[in-house]
Design a protein around this motif. Structure first.
Motif, short mmCIF file in Angstrom:
data_model
loop_
_atom_site.label_atom_id
_atom_site.label_comp_id
_atom_site.label_asym_id
_atom_site.label_seq_id
_atom_site.Cartn_x
_atom_site.Cartn_y
_atom_site.Cartn_z
N GLN A 138 0.83 -1.20 0.00
CA GLN A 138 0.00 0.00 0.00
C GLN A 138 0.87 1.26 0.00
O GLN A 138 1.39 1.68 1.03
CB GLN A 138 -0.92 0.00 1.23
CG GLN A 138 -2.05 -1.00 1.17
CD GLN A 138 -3.14 -0.69 2.17
OE1 GLN A 138 -3.28 0.43 2.64
NE2 GLN A 138 -3.93 -1.70 2.50
N SER A 173 -0.94 -10.23 3.23
CA SER A 173 -1.54 -11.05 2.19
C SER A 173 -3.06 -10.85 2.13
O SER A 173 -3.65 -10.85 1.05
CB SER A 173 -1.23 -12.53 2.43
OG SER A 173 -1.63 -13.31 1.33
N ARG A 174 -3.70 -10.67 3.28
CA ARG A 174 -5.15 -10.46 3.29
C ARG A 174 -5.51 -9.16 2.55
O ARG A 174 -6.50 -9.11 1.83
CB ARG A 174 -5.67 -10.42 4.72
CG ARG A 174 -5.64 -11.77 5.42
CD ARG A 174 -6.08 -11.66 6.86
NE ARG A 174 -5.96 -12.93 7.54
CZ ARG A 174 -6.93 -13.85 7.60
NH1 ARG A 174 -8.08 -13.60 7.03
NH2 ARG A 174 -6.74 -14.99 8.22
N ASP A 175 -4.69 -8.14 2.74
CA ASP A 175 -4.93 -6.90 2.01
C ASP A 175 -4.74 -7.11 0.51
O ASP A 175 -5.51 -6.57 -0.31
CB ASP A 175 -3.96 -5.82 2.52
CG ASP A 175 -4.13 -4.51 1.79
OD1 ASP A 175 -5.13 -3.82 2.04
OD2 ASP A 175 -3.25 -4.17 0.97
N GLU A 176 -3.74 -7.89 0.12
CA GLU A 176 -3.50 -8.18 -1.30
C GLU A 176 -4.68 -8.94 -1.90
O GLU A 176 -5.16 -8.61 -3.00
CB GLU A 176 -2.22 -9.00 -1.45
CG GLU A 176 -1.92 -9.37 -2.90
CD GLU A 176 -0.78 -10.37 -3.03
OE1 GLU A 176 -0.20 -10.46 -4.12
OE2 GLU A 176 -0.50 -11.08 -2.05
N ILE A 177 -5.17 -9.95 -1.20
CA ILE A 177 -6.30 -10.75 -1.70
C ILE A 177 -7.56 -9.88 -1.81
O ILE A 177 -8.30 -9.96 -2.79
CB ILE A 177 -6.55 -11.96 -0.79
CG1 ILE A 177 -5.36 -12.93 -0.87
CG2 ILE A 177 -7.83 -12.69 -1.18
CD1 ILE A 177 -5.41 -14.07 0.13
N THR A 178 -7.79 -9.03 -0.80
CA THR A 178 -8.95 -8.14 -0.84
C THR A 178 -8.88 -7.21 -2.05
O THR A 178 -9.88 -6.99 -2.75
CB THR A 178 -9.02 -7.31 0.46
OG1 THR A 178 -9.10 -8.19 1.57
CG2 THR A 178 -10.24 -6.40 0.46
N SER A 179 -7.71 -6.65 -2.30
CA SER A 179 -7.54 -5.76 -3.46
C SER A 179 -7.76 -6.51 -4.77
O SER A 179 -8.35 -5.97 -5.71
CB SER A 179 -6.14 -5.14 -3.44
OG SER A 179 -5.94 -4.37 -2.28
N VAL A 181 -9.70 -9.13 -5.23
CA VAL A 181 -11.15 -9.37 -5.36
C VAL A 181 -11.84 -8.10 -5.84
O VAL A 181 -12.72 -8.14 -6.72
CB VAL A 181 -11.73 -9.86 -4.03
CG1 VAL A 181 -13.26 -9.90 -4.09
CG2 VAL A 181 -11.20 -11.24 -3.67
N LYS A 182 -11.46 -6.95 -5.29
CA LYS A 182 -12.06 -5.68 -5.71
C LYS A 182 -11.79 -5.41 -7.19
O LYS A 182 -12.68 -4.96 -7.92
CB LYS A 182 -11.51 -4.54 -4.86
CG LYS A 182 -12.03 -4.52 -3.43
CD LYS A 182 -11.43 -3.36 -2.65
CE LYS A 182 -11.95 -3.32 -1.22
NZ LYS A 182 -11.33 -2.20 -0.45
N ASP A 309 0.59 -13.83 7.71
CA ASP A 309 -0.13 -13.08 6.67
C ASP A 309 0.78 -12.73 5.49
O ASP A 309 0.76 -11.60 4.98
CB ASP A 309 -0.74 -11.81 7.26
CG ASP A 309 -2.02 -11.40 6.55
OD1 ASP A 309 -2.34 -12.01 5.51
OD2 ASP A 309 -2.71 -10.48 7.02
N TRP A 313 -2.02 -16.56 -0.70
CA TRP A 313 -2.59 -17.00 -1.97
C TRP A 313 -1.54 -17.73 -2.81
O TRP A 313 -1.84 -18.71 -3.49
CB TRP A 313 -3.14 -15.81 -2.75
CG TRP A 313 -3.74 -16.18 -4.08
CD1 TRP A 313 -3.13 -16.21 -5.29
CD2 TRP A 313 -5.08 -16.62 -4.31
NE1 TRP A 313 -3.98 -16.61 -6.27
CE2 TRP A 313 -5.19 -16.88 -5.69
CE3 TRP A 313 -6.19 -16.81 -3.49
CZ2 TRP A 313 -6.38 -17.31 -6.27
CZ3 TRP A 313 -7.37 -17.24 -4.07
CH2 TRP A 313 -7.45 -17.49 -5.44
#
Length: 363
Positions: A138, A173-179, A181-182, A309, A313
């Motif tokens: 980020q 990693s959770r932030d990367e996966i969320t991004s 998906v968006k 984290d 993925w």
């Protein structure tokens, strides 16, 4: 006590002497050359854990522990690129690390500015091995002066095409996966720009109306007998007038149908990508590591056995995950060598197993 200190000084002197240094360097080159004879992981990731603990154990400043960790990174990058690894991904700074003291966070940011510049300078390590820097994370959480240093390092190495250094900073990693998906939802929510063909939508209102009108025009009602005689006795002039009226009615009906079809086509809903075409590869292509080879090996030092984290993925069924007891500043070829040898042995077993299955299918 005095004798112990004396022996320690002698060992350090011997280790730093030119003949010993030359011999160790040649031994390293031989070992790396031997490793290159076998399969090499294309993508290796490191969780560089243990800098603060190393500093506490050796009673030095935490920042100095991070500095020694950077030196360990330089050693390992050289080993990786010499053996033929194409992509190295490091967990440099977690988003969760912002919860640490302001002093340590500021020190890490200043270190990032300095060390990224040193790595990317002309003739430095990344330039020698043709590796480019990619920052994953980020950007909006990073201060402008740090961003400027990051962008400069990326620009300096942009022409290097032989290898890649992914620096996860700041990252989870959770932030990367969320991004990812968006991004995927955003793509699948935008119309493709083409409207569906009416002929390919047999149950649409326009298509049904069109078929009914065509059937009505084709249908000719039977005339009563008493009207048939009158129509036979009609004058030629009246017949011409009737034909003209029928032609006008047909033309008006055709015009009305064309207008209706054009209006319905104009009001037809836009076409969107089919959600059924979405696959795991779709999300992979929207990850920060898009385009990189699959993750072959993940190594974490300090003896902690969790991913924290990182690369959740990217870790797949064939990723080897290794947890080592040594702290990151102590990590060198001598700790990494057994990991690579073990990975090569496992990979050869997998290849032999696949070849055996292939022979059985042929038979």
């Amino acid at each position: 006590m005095t004798e112990s200190i004396h022996n320690s000084r002698i060992r350090k002197w011997l280790a730093a002497s030119p003949p010993v240094t030359w011999g160790v360097r040649k031994l390293r080159e031989l070992l790396i050359g031997a490793l290159r004879q076998g399969p090499i992981p294309l993508h290796v990731a490191f969780v560089m854990d243990g800098n603060r603990r190393f500093a506490r154990d050796h009673k030095i400043e935490t920042v100095e522990g991070h500095n020694l960790g950077f030196e360990a990174l330089a050693r390992i990058l050289e080993v990786c690129y010499k053996t033929g690894v194409k992509v190295v991904t490091i967990y440099a700074f977690s988003i969760e690390n912002f919860k640490r003291s302001k002093y340590e966070v500021d020190a890490l940011m200043d270190m990032a500015k300095l060390k990224l510049g040193q790595l990317s300078e002309h003739g430095a390590l990344l330039d020698r091995y043709g590796a480019s820097i990619r920052i994953l994370g980020q950007r909006e959480l990073v201060k402008p002066d740090v961003l400027d240093a990051i962008d400069k390092a990326v620009a300096l190495t942009a022409g290097n095409k032989r290898a890649i250094l992914n620096v996860c900073f700041p990252y989870t990693s959770r932030d990367e996966i969320t991004s990812a998906v968006k991004k995927t939802i955003d793509v699948y929510s935008k119309p493709t720009g083409s409207h569906p063909s009416l002929s390919k939508r047999p149950f649409s209102e326009t298509h049904i109306t069109q078929n009914i009108r065509q059937q009505m025009l084709k249908t000719v009602p039977e005339e009563p007998s008493d009207q048939s005689s009158s129509s036979r006795s009609a004058s030629p002039a009246s017949s011409k007038e009737q034909g003209s009226a029928d032609a006008g009615h047909s033309s008006a009906t055709s015009t009305l149908m064309n207008r209706s079809e054009k209006g319905d086509a104009h009001l037809a809903p836009p076409s969107f990508p089919d959600p059924e075409t979405m696959t795991a590869e779709t999300l992979t292509n929207n990850m920060l590591t898009a385009g990189a080879p699959p993750l072959d090996l993940l190594v974490r030092t300090s003896g902690v056995q969790r991913l924290s984290d990182f690369m959740l993925w990217q870790c797949h069924e064939n990723t080897s995950i290794v947890f080592l007891d040594c702290l990151w500043p102590e990590f060198d070829l001598w700790q990494f060598l057994p990991v690579l040898v073990e990975w090569q042995w496992q990979r050869k077993k997998i290849q032999e197993h696949d070849r055996g299955r292939g022979r059985q299918k042929m038979e």
